[in-house]
Design a protein around this motif. Structure first.
Motif, PDB file in Angstrom:
ATOM      1  N   GLY A  25       0.784  -1.221   0.000  1.00  0.00           N
ATOM      2  CA  GLY A  25       0.000   0.000   0.000  1.00  0.00           C
ATOM      3  C   GLY A  25       0.823   1.282   0.000  1.00  0.00           C
ATOM      4  N   MET A  26       2.126   1.150  -0.047  1.00  0.00           N
ATOM      5  CA  MET A  26       3.010   2.311  -0.055  1.00  0.00           C
ATOM      6  C   MET A  26       2.797   3.150  -1.322  1.00  0.00           C
ATOM      7  N   ALA A  27       2.671   4.473  -1.153  1.00  0.00           N
ATOM      8  CA  ALA A  27       2.572   5.370  -2.305  1.00  0.00           C
ATOM      9  C   ALA A  27       3.926   5.411  -3.001  1.00  0.00           C
ATOM     10  N   VAL A  28       3.924   5.209  -4.317  1.00  0.00           N
ATOM     11  CA  VAL A  28       5.179   5.124  -5.059  1.00  0.00           C
ATOM     12  C   VAL A  28       5.193   6.054  -6.263  1.00  0.00           C
ATOM     13  N   GLN A  29       6.388   6.261  -6.752  1.00  0.00           N
ATOM     14  CA  GLN A  29       6.589   6.923  -8.043  1.00  0.00           C
ATOM     15  C   GLN A  29       7.664   6.158  -8.779  1.00  0.00           C
ATOM     16  N   PHE A  30       7.758   6.412 -10.056  1.00  0.00           N
ATOM     17  CA  PHE A  30       8.667   5.655 -10.906  1.00  0.00           C
ATOM     18  C   PHE A  30       9.760   6.546 -11.474  1.00  0.00           C
ATOM     19  N   ILE A  66      12.979   3.168  -0.877  1.00  0.00           N
ATOM     20  CA  ILE A  66      12.134   2.185  -0.214  1.00  0.00           C
ATOM     21  C   ILE A  66      13.014   1.259   0.617  1.00  0.00           C
ATOM     22  N   ASP A  67      12.604   1.008   1.845  1.00  0.00           N
ATOM     23  CA  ASP A  67      13.279   0.023   2.679  1.00  0.00           C
ATOM     24  C   ASP A  67      12.631  -1.326   2.365  1.00  0.00           C
ATOM     25  N   PHE A  68      13.239  -2.064   1.460  1.00  0.00           N
ATOM     26  CA  PHE A  68      12.661  -3.331   1.028  1.00  0.00           C
ATOM     27  C   PHE A  68      12.672  -4.392   2.122  1.00  0.00           C
ATOM     28  N   LEU A  69      13.406  -4.151   3.214  1.00  0.00           N
ATOM     29  CA  LEU A  69      13.360  -5.063   4.362  1.00  0.00           C
ATOM     30  C   LEU A  69      11.999  -4.996   5.064  1.00  0.00           C
ATOM     31  N   LYS A  70      11.228  -3.961   4.765  1.00  0.00           N
ATOM     32  CA  LYS A  70       9.890  -3.797   5.348  1.00  0.00           C
ATOM     33  C   LYS A  70       8.800  -4.160   4.343  1.00  0.00           C
ATOM     34  N   GLN A  85      10.342   4.035  -6.314  1.00  0.00           N
ATOM     35  CA  GLN A  85      10.747   4.721  -5.096  1.00  0.00           C
ATOM     36  C   GLN A  85       9.502   5.257  -4.395  1.00  0.00           C
ATOM     37  N   LYS A  86       9.678   5.721  -3.168  1.00  0.00           N
ATOM     38  CA  LYS A  86       8.553   6.317  -2.449  1.00  0.00           C
ATOM     39  C   LYS A  86       8.099   7.574  -3.170  1.00  0.00           C
TER      40      LYS A  86
END
Length: 144
Positions: A49-54, A80-84, A73-74
């Motif tokens: 559900g994280m808001a992203v942009q490309f 983005i912390d991909f560990l989360k 990316q956010k």
């Protein structure tokens, strides 16, 4: 004789189809915006559900199909912390090349929908997408 002409016509049509070249919609264009907006819900859902942009490195469009090479990316530009995310185990095992993003998007009516995507692949994730989904082979840097 009619079979011969039909055969020749089909060969000419097939040759013309293969000769088509993808276009690259420029930044800010309505087509580019529509493709990215069509892709966004799938990627946001995949990332919890994280808001992203490309960050678009390459966007190729042909016959109602689009192939994107870039990064995710956010929204606002943060990493983005991909560990989360659901990719945490891949990150820990060093089987993740994030924030790399490859996506195949298809036009449905006036909107665009994601058909396939790969975030952080360590191989050529899109190698068979042309064959699997029936997308034009000319879209892909590596053709199956």
């Amino acid at each position: 004789m009619n079979f011969f002409f039909a055969f020749v016509a089909s060969l000419l049509f097939a040759t013309a189809a293969l000769a088509q070249k993808p276009t690259a919609p420029p930044p800010g264009s309505p087509l580019r915006k529509a493709i990215l907006e069509g892709l966004r819900p799938t990627i946001q859902k995949d990332l919890g559900g994280m808001a992203v942009q490309f960050v678009v490195k390459k966007l190729s469009v042909l016959n109602g199909w689009a192939f994107l090479e870039g990064e995710v990316q956010k929204k606002g530009g943060g990493k983005i912390d991909f560990l989360k995310t659901r990719y945490a185990e891949d990150v820990r095992s060093e089987a993740f090349d994030g924030p790399t993003l490859f996506a195949l998007v298809r036009q449905r009516g006036k909107s665009w929908k994601c058909v396939a995507f790969a975030i952080g692949p360590t191989d050529v994730a899109y190698a068979t997408w042309g064959k699997t989904y029936g997308a034009p082979r000319q879209l892909f840097p590596y053709q199956d």
